[in-house]
Design a protein around this motif. Structure first.
Motif, PDB file in Angstrom:
ATOM      1  N   GLU A 277     -16.578 -37.705  26.976  1.00 15.25           N
ATOM      2  CA  GLU A 277     -15.430 -36.925  27.602  1.00 15.25           C
ATOM      3  C   GLU A 277     -14.149 -36.933  26.534  1.00 15.25           C
ATOM      4  O   GLU A 277     -13.267 -36.178  26.789  1.00 15.25           O
ATOM      5  CB  GLU A 277     -15.051 -37.460  28.912  1.00 15.25           C
ATOM      6  CG  GLU A 277     -15.809 -37.153  30.139  1.00 15.25           C
ATOM      7  CD  GLU A 277     -15.757 -35.663  30.243  1.00 15.25           C
ATOM      8  OE1 GLU A 277     -14.746 -34.979  30.353  1.00 15.25           O
ATOM      9  OE2 GLU A 277     -16.935 -34.880  30.423  1.00 15.25           O
ATOM     10  N   ARG A 278     -14.224 -37.985  25.811  1.00 14.84           N
ATOM     11  CA  ARG A 278     -13.245 -37.966  24.669  1.00 14.84           C
ATOM     12  C   ARG A 278     -13.235 -37.048  23.703  1.00 14.84           C
ATOM     13  O   ARG A 278     -12.137 -36.609  23.117  1.00 14.84           O
ATOM     14  CB  ARG A 278     -13.260 -39.468  23.925  1.00 14.84           C
ATOM     15  CG  ARG A 278     -12.885 -40.492  24.809  1.00 14.84           C
ATOM     16  CD  ARG A 278     -13.416 -41.869  23.955  1.00 14.84           C
ATOM     17  NE  ARG A 278     -14.667 -42.032  23.663  1.00 14.84           N
ATOM     18  CZ  ARG A 278     -15.330 -43.095  23.137  1.00 14.84           C
ATOM     19  NH1 ARG A 278     -14.349 -44.142  22.646  1.00 14.84           N
ATOM     20  NH2 ARG A 278     -16.475 -42.937  22.751  1.00 14.84           N
TER      21      ARG A 278
ATOM     22  N   ARG B  42     -13.407 -33.250  22.844  1.00 14.64           N
ATOM     23  CA  ARG B  42     -13.055 -31.920  23.619  1.00 14.64           C
ATOM     24  C   ARG B  42     -13.195 -30.709  22.587  1.00 14.64           C
ATOM     25  O   ARG B  42     -13.593 -29.654  23.193  1.00 14.64           O
ATOM     26  CB  ARG B  42     -11.512 -31.964  23.628  1.00 14.64           C
ATOM     27  CG  ARG B  42     -10.759 -33.229  24.423  1.00 14.64           C
ATOM     28  CD  ARG B  42     -11.607 -33.662  25.622  1.00 14.64           C
ATOM     29  NE  ARG B  42     -11.929 -32.685  26.465  1.00 14.64           N
ATOM     30  CZ  ARG B  42     -12.627 -32.439  27.696  1.00 14.64           C
ATOM     31  NH1 ARG B  42     -13.289 -33.370  27.797  1.00 14.64           N
ATOM     32  NH2 ARG B  42     -12.596 -31.386  28.535  1.00 14.64           N
ATOM     33  N   ALA B  43     -13.592 -30.934  21.482  1.00 14.58           N
ATOM     34  CA  ALA B  43     -14.040 -29.632  20.638  1.00 14.58           C
ATOM     35  C   ALA B  43     -14.767 -30.247  19.428  1.00 14.58           C
ATOM     36  O   ALA B  43     -14.607 -31.337  19.014  1.00 14.58           O
ATOM     37  CB  ALA B  43     -12.810 -28.854  20.275  1.00 14.58           C
TER      38      ALA B  43
ATOM     39  N   SER C  87      -9.527 -36.903  22.624  1.00 16.75           N
ATOM     40  CA  SER C  87      -8.404 -37.054  23.199  1.00 16.75           C
ATOM     41  C   SER C  87      -7.350 -38.104  22.826  1.00 16.75           C
ATOM     42  O   SER C  87      -6.075 -38.247  22.693  1.00 16.75           O
ATOM     43  CB  SER C  87      -8.803 -37.291  24.729  1.00 16.75           C
ATOM     44  OG  SER C  87      -9.581 -38.452  24.674  1.00 16.75           O
TER      45      SER C  87
ATOM     46  N   LEU D  67      -5.854 -33.709  19.013  1.00  6.22           N
ATOM     47  CA  LEU D  67      -5.408 -32.342  19.411  1.00  6.22           C
ATOM     48  C   LEU D  67      -4.180 -31.882  18.526  1.00  6.22           C
ATOM     49  O   LEU D  67      -4.197 -30.772  17.716  1.00  6.22           O
ATOM     50  CB  LEU D  67      -4.996 -31.848  20.570  1.00  6.22           C
ATOM     51  CG  LEU D  67      -4.505 -30.751  21.237  1.00  6.22           C
ATOM     52  CD1 LEU D  67      -5.763 -29.595  20.763  1.00  6.22           C
ATOM     53  CD2 LEU D  67      -4.199 -30.689  22.767  1.00  6.22           C
TER      54      LEU D  67
ATOM     55  N   ASP E 141     -16.166 -26.057  22.400  1.00  8.76           N
ATOM     56  CA  ASP E 141     -14.944 -25.862  22.693  1.00  8.76           C
ATOM     57  C   ASP E 141     -14.747 -26.233  24.276  1.00  8.76           C
ATOM     58  O   ASP E 141     -14.723 -25.067  25.095  1.00  8.76           O
ATOM     59  CB  ASP E 141     -14.006 -24.725  22.052  1.00  8.76           C
ATOM     60  CG  ASP E 141     -12.746 -24.497  22.477  1.00  8.76           C
ATOM     61  OD1 ASP E 141     -11.803 -25.665  22.857  1.00  8.76           O
ATOM     62  OD2 ASP E 141     -11.939 -23.438  22.120  1.00  8.76           O
ATOM     63  N   LYS E 142     -14.457 -27.223  24.601  1.00 15.35           N
ATOM     64  CA  LYS E 142     -14.525 -27.728  26.184  1.00 15.35           C
ATOM     65  C   LYS E 142     -13.202 -27.096  27.021  1.00 15.35           C
ATOM     66  O   LYS E 142     -13.421 -26.654  28.106  1.00 15.35           O
ATOM     67  CB  LYS E 142     -14.585 -29.016  26.494  1.00 15.35           C
ATOM     68  CG  LYS E 142     -15.767 -29.597  25.937  1.00 15.35           C
ATOM     69  CD  LYS E 142     -15.965 -31.171  26.080  1.00 15.35           C
ATOM     70  CE  LYS E 142     -17.203 -31.981  25.738  1.00 15.35           C
ATOM     71  NZ  LYS E 142     -17.145 -33.344  25.821  1.00 15.35           N
ATOM     72  N   ASP E 143     -12.153 -26.933  26.129  1.00  9.74           N
ATOM     73  CA  ASP E 143     -11.016 -26.631  27.003  1.00  9.74           C
ATOM     74  C   ASP E 143     -10.414 -25.213  26.338  1.00  9.74           C
ATOM     75  O   ASP E 143      -9.151 -25.057  26.496  1.00  9.74           O
ATOM     76  CB  ASP E 143      -9.776 -27.721  26.704  1.00  9.74           C
ATOM     77  CG  ASP E 143     -10.306 -29.086  26.912  1.00  9.74           C
ATOM     78  OD1 ASP E 143     -11.049 -29.133  28.317  1.00  9.74           O
ATOM     79  OD2 ASP E 143     -10.402 -30.077  26.081  1.00  9.74           O
TER      80      ASP E 143
ATOM     81  N   ARG F 139      -9.524 -24.427  23.365  1.00 12.40           N
ATOM     82  CA  ARG F 139      -8.085 -24.720  22.311  1.00 12.40           C
ATOM     83  C   ARG F 139      -8.329 -24.400  21.115  1.00 12.40           C
ATOM     84  O   ARG F 139      -7.409 -24.091  20.193  1.00 12.40           O
ATOM     85  CB  ARG F 139      -7.776 -26.248  22.189  1.00 12.40           C
ATOM     86  CG  ARG F 139      -7.587 -27.215  23.756  1.00 12.40           C
ATOM     87  CD  ARG F 139      -6.079 -26.471  24.165  1.00 12.40           C
ATOM     88  NE  ARG F 139      -5.611 -27.291  25.085  1.00 12.40           N
ATOM     89  CZ  ARG F 139      -4.449 -28.105  25.015  1.00 12.40           C
ATOM     90  NH1 ARG F 139      -3.808 -27.946  23.912  1.00 12.40           N
ATOM     91  NH2 ARG F 139      -3.998 -28.817  25.859  1.00 12.40           N
TER      92      ARG F 139
END
Length: 288
Positions: free
Chosen positions: A19-20, A22-23, A50, A110, A128-130, A132
């Motif tokens: 989970e840490r 994010r891309a 993150s 990020l 790219d989970k979010d 961004r």
């Protein structure tokens, strides 16, 4: 040896499960359409995370990628040496595995990603989970294309090359092998490479990359020039080393003259002639 498909699946699976992370995106030769793939290519991977502190607190997390021969953490080494570096924003793990694969993995926050993403033209987004990662052009090696020389840059390269070959010759005459070799390989060869780069660039409208340290010279130089280039590498023998130095001067002059024609510069013809006379005198007096 694990295949490229296996390695990419592993790299992405680790990222998806953590989970840490994010891309994910990739740089380097594996993104370059002009490079013929082989099993020795590194996986230049960036994990956008993150935060980085938790990765640093438990270094064992990297073992998920395989059995290691060795790992290097250049940012941590810089920090230990007192060099100012923010390892909480960017931190690299260079990993060589027992099966021969290598991953150069960099963790970035990020904030750091927003500063640098897409600036390297050899960039390919992988995950790219979010949402961004902004849209970027298709990967090319444009960031690494040879830049045209200014007249001042051309003159400086020619002048420094011709000036420093005398230092190599003096070192050989004094039987100071470490000095002579270091002067040749670090100083003189750097100028030789620069001129060869400009020559290759001028033949391709400066839309070409020669790779790190000229690793694509063999593919980009005609056979005759490549043959001369090969002869610039010598053994510890003083006579052979002098011959290699002379060959480097010949090669430098040939490519420099053609670069000068393309850009309407002037090569240092008289300085070159006089320096060759000087080198010949040293050679005959001290080596023959």
């Amino acid at each position: 040896m694990r295949s490229s498909d296996e390695m990419m699946e592993l790299i992405l699976t680790v990222a998806k499960r953590d989970e840490r992370v994010r891309a994910v995106y990739m740089n380097g030769s594996r993104t370059n359409p002009n490079v013929l793939p082989d099993s020795l290519q590194d996986y230049d991977i960036i994990y956008v995370v993150s935060e980085i502190d938790s990765f640093r607190e438990d270094a064992s997390w990297i073992h998920v990628f395989g059995e290691l021969i060795m790992v290097q953490q250049p940012d941590e080494m810089d920090l230990a040496l007192g060099i100012e570096v923010d390892v909480t924003e960017s931190n690299a793990y260079l990993m060589l595995f027992e099966d021969g694969n290598r991953i150069d993995l960099r963790l970035v926050t990020l904030t750091k990603m927003l500063e640098q993403y897409g600036k390297d033209s050899l960039t390919v987004p992988l995950l790219d989970k979010d949402g961004r990662l902004k849209e970027i052009p298709k990967a090319t090696d444009e960031s690494y294309w040879i830049k045209e020389p200014s007249e001042a840059e051309y003159f400086s390269c020619c002048n420094n090359f011709l000036w420093c070959v005398q230092n190599v010759a003096k070192g050989l005459c004094r039987d100071e092998l470490p000095y002579a070799k270091q002067m040749f390989e670090v100083i003189v060869r750097a100028d030789l490479h620069q001129m060869i780069d400009w020559w290759i660039g001028s033949q391709h409208s400066y839309r070409v990359s020669t790779g790190m340290f000229g690793k694509y010279y063999k593919q980009l130089l005609p056979n005759e020039l490549w043959g001369l280039y090969e002869k610039t590498y010598a053994s510890a023998n003083l006579k052979v080393s002098f011959e290699a130095l002379t060959t480097a001067c010949e090669l430098f002059k040939r490519v420099a003259q053609e670069v000068a024609i393309v850009h309407q510069f002037s090569y240092l013809e008289e300085e070159h002639r006089k320096m060759m006379v000087y080198l010949k005198q040293l050679h005959m007096k001290n080596v023959e």
